[in-house]
Design a protein around this motif. Structure first.
Motif, mmCIF file in Angstrom:
data_model
loop_
_atom_site.group_PDB
_atom_site.id
_atom_site.type_symbol
_atom_site.label_atom_id
_atom_site.label_comp_id
_atom_site.label_asym_id
_atom_site.label_seq_id
_atom_site.Cartn_x
_atom_site.Cartn_y
_atom_site.Cartn_z
ATOM 1 N N TYR A 98 38.278 44.202 49.529
ATOM 2 C CA TYR A 98 39.540 42.984 48.223
ATOM 3 C C TYR A 98 39.452 43.705 47.495
ATOM 4 C CZ TYR A 98 40.343 38.711 50.525
ATOM 5 O OH TYR A 98 40.358 37.857 50.973
ATOM 6 N N TYR A 101 41.494 47.347 47.551
ATOM 7 C CA TYR A 101 43.162 46.596 47.099
ATOM 8 C C TYR A 101 43.047 46.872 45.343
ATOM 9 C CZ TYR A 101 42.452 45.507 52.346
ATOM 10 O OH TYR A 101 42.005 46.117 53.314
ATOM 11 N N ALA A 138 46.918 43.350 51.655
ATOM 12 C CA ALA A 138 46.395 42.995 50.428
ATOM 13 C C ALA A 138 47.761 42.256 49.829
ATOM 14 C CB ALA A 138 47.425 44.825 50.107
#
Length: 362
Positions: A98, A101, A138
């Protein structure tokens, strides 16, 4: 200019509009901060309820002399809050993905207030990513984060709703990722690992659907041969740049109980040492999971098969759903998936075979 601003809307004035989802949004002008109008929104299911909330907000500000500032977080601030609060149960590896991204979002966009972020800016960031998989993930992350921001009243619209993945999904690679062993391939594989030092890990992945990390970290104390079940509680976690240690499972849904089939029971019951880890290294510690990947690749080369370690888990799901006609919802629980869609979409080949099987009943 100040006079012009006052004519446009005075403090305490508000407006109500009906949103596309049928709810109502009330917007109230409460003051100015650094030459910017401070507008707060309230949300309700009915117009009356929305108006009551607006009036209460105005009253609270006037009676308590609340100091007004624009406390809307920046995109960067909110994404970190969202990750910590709404995705607190994910693994360290998923959290790093995460973060990777989010770190690729341009600084000028990350520094904007949430309500100033434009859909086009997010789409331009999405277009800058270089492959289908990361782009799709994403988009999902941004959409979820912005939806939660909207649910918290920080923004009135989700700028990530219409994001599109412009990357082409490589059909061949997509299909390769969904493969499972044929019956003949499974038999050849089982024969090839009879004397393999890691055979127990391979077998619990193939016959119980455990992930590589879950099988590597599995302890005998979590294998209940009496009640014929495996309690999946832990998984191998990368420790720094190299090496692994026992950690938490991928998600909270991954903590589960999986039944031991008759074939797997015979294999586990025949094991000589039933203490500590299911399959430790020479020093009695947990194996480096990367060694398993390399060993598996050698077996595939020897057999002339094209599979990844994860296909063992796919095979377990396919055998359950197609061959044994087990309810997919039950298989979902055994695999540790959060939704049934995840189970069925991940194993698309199984879905197609299941449809063919059902058609034969007509």
């Amino acid at each position: 200019e100040a006079q012009k601003r006052k004519r446009s809307r005075a403090n305490g004035e508000g407006s109500i509009r009906k949103r596309n989802n049928g709810t109502y949004e009330g917007r109230v002008t409460l003051g100015w901060n650094d030459d910017k109008q401070i507008v707060k929104s309230v949300y309700a299911k009915t117009r009356k309820e929305c108006n009551d909330k607006m009036q209460q907000l105005i009253k609270d500000v006037q009676e308590h002399n609340v100091a007004l500032t624009d406390n809307t977080p920046t995109l960067k601030e909110w994404l970190l809050i969202w990750l910590n609060e709404y995705r607190s149960n994910i693994s360290a590896g998923s959290r790093r993905r995460y973060m990777l991204y989010f770190e690729k979002i341009p600084e000028e966009v990350l520094g904007k207030k949430l309500n100033d972020v434009k859909p086009l800016e997010l789409q331009q960031y999405i277009n800058s990513l270089n492959s289908y998989g990361p782009t799709s993930r994403a988009i999902g992350a941004l959409n979820a984060a912005m939806q939660d921001a909207m649910n918290n009243g920080l923004i009135s619209k989700n700028p990530a709703t219409g994001l599109r993945n412009t990357k082409e999904r490589t059909a061949k690679r997509y299909e390769e990722n969904k493969k499972s062993f044929t019956v003949a391939e499974e038999q050849a594989f089982s024969e090839a690992i009879k004397d393999n030092p890691y055979r127990l890990i391979y077998q619990v992945s193939l016959l119980a659907g455990l992930r590589r990390g879950e099988a590597t970290a599995l302890k005998w104390e979590n294998i209940d041969l009496t009640n014929r079940c495996i309690h999946v509680k832990e998984a191998a976690k990368r420790d720094g740049k190299s090496g692994y240690s026992v950690g938490t499972t991928k998600t909270s849904n991954s903590i589960r109980t999986v039944p031991i089939s008759p074939a797997l029971f015979d294999i586990l019951n025949a094991a000589e040492n039933k203490s500590g880890l299911l399959c430790p290294n020479a020093h009695g510690s947990m194996l480096n999971a990367d060694i398993l990947t390399m060993d598996f690749a050698d077996i595939m080369k020897q057999l002339g098969q094209r599979h990844t370690f994860h296909h063992l888990r796919h095979t377990f799901a396919t055998r359950c759903i197609i061959d044994k006609d087990i309810n997919p919802k039950v298989v979902q629980a055994w695999l540790g998936h959060s939704t049934l869609d995840m189970t069925m979409n991940t194993y698309t080949h199984a879905t197609e075979d299941l449809i063919d099987k059902e058609i034969q009943k007509l």
